[in-house]
Write an enzyme that holds these catalytic residues in place. Structure first.
Site, PDB file in Angstrom:
ATOM      1  N   HIS A 143       0.838  -1.205   0.000  1.00  0.00           N
ATOM      2  CA  HIS A 143       0.000   0.000   0.000  1.00  0.00           C
ATOM      3  C   HIS A 143       0.876   1.259   0.000  1.00  0.00           C
ATOM      4  O   HIS A 143       0.739   2.133  -0.859  1.00  0.00           O
ATOM      5  CB  HIS A 143      -0.910  -0.014   1.239  1.00  0.00           C
ATOM      6  CG  HIS A 143      -1.765   1.201   1.378  1.00  0.00           C
ATOM      7  ND1 HIS A 143      -3.094   1.215   1.039  1.00  0.00           N
ATOM      8  CD2 HIS A 143      -1.490   2.466   1.799  1.00  0.00           C
ATOM      9  CE1 HIS A 143      -3.598   2.422   1.241  1.00  0.00           C
ATOM     10  NE2 HIS A 143      -2.636   3.204   1.715  1.00  0.00           N
ATOM     11  N   GLU A 144       1.777   1.330   0.976  1.00  0.00           N
ATOM     12  CA  GLU A 144       2.614   2.534   1.068  1.00  0.00           C
ATOM     13  C   GLU A 144       3.519   2.655  -0.148  1.00  0.00           C
ATOM     14  O   GLU A 144       3.802   3.762  -0.614  1.00  0.00           O
ATOM     15  CB  GLU A 144       3.430   2.527   2.362  1.00  0.00           C
ATOM     16  CG  GLU A 144       2.585   2.575   3.635  1.00  0.00           C
ATOM     17  CD  GLU A 144       1.539   3.680   3.651  1.00  0.00           C
ATOM     18  OE1 GLU A 144       1.775   4.739   3.029  1.00  0.00           O
ATOM     19  OE2 GLU A 144       0.469   3.490   4.259  1.00  0.00           O
ATOM     20  N   HIS A 177       1.689   4.402  -2.850  1.00  0.00           N
ATOM     21  CA  HIS A 177       1.794   5.861  -2.686  1.00  0.00           C
ATOM     22  C   HIS A 177       3.174   6.335  -3.128  1.00  0.00           C
ATOM     23  O   HIS A 177       3.320   7.384  -3.764  1.00  0.00           O
ATOM     24  CB  HIS A 177       1.638   6.249  -1.210  1.00  0.00           C
ATOM     25  CG  HIS A 177       0.243   6.243  -0.677  1.00  0.00           C
ATOM     26  ND1 HIS A 177      -0.787   6.933  -1.268  1.00  0.00           N
ATOM     27  CD2 HIS A 177      -0.286   5.666   0.437  1.00  0.00           C
ATOM     28  CE1 HIS A 177      -1.894   6.757  -0.532  1.00  0.00           C
ATOM     29  NE2 HIS A 177      -1.610   5.989   0.497  1.00  0.00           N
ATOM     30  N   HIS A 181       3.388   6.716  -6.716  1.00  0.00           N
ATOM     31  CA  HIS A 181       2.632   7.897  -7.156  1.00  0.00           C
ATOM     32  C   HIS A 181       3.533   9.141  -7.093  1.00  0.00           C
ATOM     33  O   HIS A 181       3.467  10.026  -7.957  1.00  0.00           O
ATOM     34  CB  HIS A 181       1.411   8.056  -6.247  1.00  0.00           C
ATOM     35  CG  HIS A 181       0.307   8.895  -6.784  1.00  0.00           C
ATOM     36  ND1 HIS A 181      -0.730   9.331  -6.005  1.00  0.00           N
ATOM     37  CD2 HIS A 181       0.064   9.401  -8.024  1.00  0.00           C
ATOM     38  CE1 HIS A 181      -1.567  10.050  -6.742  1.00  0.00           C
ATOM     39  NE2 HIS A 181      -1.102  10.114  -7.965  1.00  0.00           N
TER      40      HIS A 181
HETATM   41 ZN   LIG Z   1      -2.812   5.235   2.037  1.00  0.00          ZN
END
Ligand SMILES: [Zn+2]
Length: 688
Positions: free
Chosen positions: A474-475, A478, A481
């Protein structure tokens, strides 16, 4: 500018000579920050005055682009400051953080209420159709103009003065809130003094509890409030009395009378936010906050949460029946309480799906899972990560990597900070030291991921749970991104998107960690090196939906309390926020024995800053997008389908906020997102 003695002594204000202009971490002391930040703020105001005082009329280049490129020194200093305050703090640094919260907020107000600067931006905005701007420049102008309006640029002078006071006070209160939660977390330890206290704990939990004790200079085993230690303890400990103790400490953070009590702070934050909304002409803070989101208004959020809640409660009750059957069989007579749920759920999981965390974890060594995340990024987006052991980092546990693009050039720097420690706040998050931009020369991003994994003792490999692996991916989503961002202006860069879009790249990336092909390649036994057996992969997949009722109810309940409390007009903000929270949950008929994800007194999303206030729903909103988005790969028949991955990179991971999120999603998917894939993924489509 005349250089003072202080400048020479302050490494923050020297040229940062490390590769990629990384901060001079080793030389930094808490006392360097306040003077450097103050000087950088002064310099930034000077830059803004220069833009505003030009005799030439406003143009995109002489006003918008220059505004976007201004304040670079301050942004870099703030990057170092905020990251260290979160990941490697100290009483001295916390003191600086409290002192600087208000001046930093005041500076931000001064920027967005700079009348001369706003007059130029407002004039450009009025003529925007005639300026022959590129689509990205058009977006840049609209978003920047909106930033000014939403920060009070259009208010009358008296209202502006009051607004700045509110912002300053909010900054102080949110800082204090976060520090109070950390204080309660750091102060707590449950000592497991005897063999009987360790009953039921698998080897990996004992090892982590031993390491947690050693980190604190203690012998034996302790349980802290670090999630990666606490949740396994609640899951495995046979000692119901100790589970209850740990659970009460965990859910009571911020609610103890004394210096770390957050109750009055929450109330004051709510009052100030409601007043902030009123100054903008909104009835409630939720109305103000949601106006700048994909959802646009509370009713859209409420609709999604209601839809999920209605389906999640029956799913939870189906799970409860499974737990109860096992409890009856074991001759248990007590009702199921919140500190029992995970314990019995684990027993159901072990029996029904023959899954046991202790059997799974040896296949998920941290190092291999990091390699897996990098490998997925390489196969999808053509980027390669290589460790650089010579780059400066702020703690010996932090690893630094260069990310090279398909052309071989270094396109970003990635710092990975994976372990829990007393100087780090709880949770997991991505942040940046520097954001990608091309405005005023190419700048590559410097991105950091923080996790709070319990470090294995004695240099042994750290083993992750499946849930930890999900957090890691998940991290890293990010992180990508931020790292893959390819836009012209910093304002539109990376994760600077609408907040109900920002969890799409992160949650989407989680999908690859449960792909069988990825598991076969990377999930290898820590001792034997054997790949994870197919039978275990199948059992993991079968078990994935079990527990979704529990997770969906806990999450949605917290999102509902957030929306409820931030929807109150100022006159209705309650004296007792804890009682209000309980009342919302009572009216919603929160099922007993479950609990919720975060209670107000330690709900850092809402009160340790304002980024997620009236915005805890964004994870669910983005999940609608990520489940729908991943189906594009499923439809293509290949989780690494090159054409889908290329569209995903262009329209999602690299696009930042350069395109309105609804349109960029359609550009990727060919249509708008549907809600069914999310409900299906959570197993919530089945009849009640
Ligand atoms: Zn998040």
């Amino acid at each position: 500018m005349r250089e003072t003695h202080l400048d020479h002594a302050n490494p923050l204000l020297q040229e940062w000579a490390a590769p990629y202009a990384l901060p001079p971490f080793a030389a930094l002391r808490p006392e360097h920050f306040a003077p450097a930040l103050k000087q950088a703020m002064q310099q930034h105001r000077g830059e803004l005055d220069t833009i505003a005082q030009q005799t030439e009329g406003p143009s995109f280049d002489n006003t918008l682009a220059r505004f976007d490129a201004s304040g670079r020194l301050l942004a870099r200093l703030e990057g170092v400051f905020h990251n260290l305050c979160s990941s490697e703090t100290s009483p001295a640094l916390q003191q600086v953080q409290r002192e600087m919260a208000e001046p930093i907020a005041a500076h931000s107000s001064a920027v967005y209420m700079h009348a001369g600067l706003f007059a130029r931006i407002d004039a450009l905005h009025a003529q925007r159709a005639q300026l022959a701007l590129t689509p990205e420049q058009q977006r840049m102008l609209e978003q920047t103009h909106l930033d000014f309006v939403r920060a009070g640029a259009r208010l009358a002078p008296a209202a502006q003065a009051r607004y700045a006071v509110l912002m300053g006070r909010l900054a102080t209160l949110t800082t204090q809130f976060g520090q109070n939660v950390l204080a309660d977390e750091s102060a707590y330890r449950l000592t497991l003094a005897s063999k009987a206290d360790l009953a039921g704990l698998p080897e990996f939990v004992r090892a982590a509890a031993q390491q947690a004790a050693a980190d604190r200079g203690l012998p034996g085993h302790v349980i802290t409030l670090s999630r990666s230690l606490l949740v396994p303890f609640l899951t495995f400990s046979e000692r119901r009395d100790l589970r209850e103790q740990a659970w009460r400490a965990w859910t009571g953070r911020g609610e103890h009378a004394g210096t770390s009590d957050n109750r009055a702070i929450v109330r004051e934050i709510l009052l100030l936010r409601a007043e902030q909304a009123t100054l903008h002409g909104y009835t409630s803070y939720a109305d103000y906050a949601l106006a700048n989101t994909m959802a646009r208004e509370g009713s859209a959020v409420q609709g999604l949460l209601d839809n999920v809640w209605q389906r999640a409660v029956p799913a939870l009750e189906r799970e409860r029946a499974q737990l109860q059957a096992l409890m009856d069989e074991a001759g248990t007579t007590h009702a199921i309480e919140a500190w029992d749920w995970r314990f019995w759920a684990e027993k159901v999981r072990q029996r029904t799906y023959a899954l046991d965390d202790a059997e799974i974890k040896p296949y998920f060594a941290l190092e291999r899972m990091v390699a897996a995340a990098f490998d997925c990024a390489e196969r999808l987006f053509g980027v390669r990560f290589a460790e650089r052991t010579d780059l400066p980092v702020y703690h010996p546990d932090v690893k630094a990597y260069e990310m090279r693009g398909s052309d071989g050039r270094v396109a970003g720097i990635f710092l990975h900070d994976n372990f829990a420690r007393p100087s780090k706040r709880s949770g997991a998050w991505m942040s940046s030291f520097r954001q990608q931009t091309k405005n005023g020369g190419e700048v590559i991003p410097v991105i950091v991921n923080n996790n709070n994994f319990a470090k294995a003792a004695g240099g042994e490999p750290t083993l992750l749970s499946f849930d930890d692996v999900r957090t890691l991916f998940h991290e890293f989503g990010h992180g990508l991104h931020g790292l893959l961002s390819n836009v012209g202006y910093e304002r539109l860069s990376g994760t600077n998107v609408l907040r109900d879009f920002v969890e799409l790249p992160s949650q989407l990336f989680e999908h690859w960690m449960s792909e069988a092909a990825v598991l076969r390649r990377h999930a290898r036994h820590v001792v034997t090196g054997e790949p994870i057996p197919d039978a275990l992969i199948q059992r993991l997949a079968a078990a994935r939906r079990f527990g979704q009722g529990f997770e969906s109810v806990r999450y949605t309940a917290s999102a509902l309390t957030d929306l409820a409390v931030h929807s109150l007009p100022r006159a209705e903000v309650p004296d007792d926020v804890v009682a209000f929270e309980a009342e919302v949950l009572r009216r919603r008929s929160l099922p007993p024995g479950v609990g919720i994800n975060h209670r107000f007194t330690h709900f850092q999303h809402l009160f340790a800053g304002s980024g997620y206030a009236a915005g805890y729903y964004v994870y669910m909103w983005a999940e609608v997008l990520d489940a729908d988005a991943y189906d594009a790969f499923v439809e293509a028949g290949d989780p690494f389908d090159a054409a889908v991955a290329a569209r995903l990179k262009q329209h999602v991971y690299a696009a930042g906020d350069s395109v309105e999120p609804g349109s960029t999603y359609v550009a990727f998917r060919g249509r708008t997102a549907q809600v069914e894939p999310m409900l299906k993924k959570r197993g919530l489509l089945e009849p009640a």
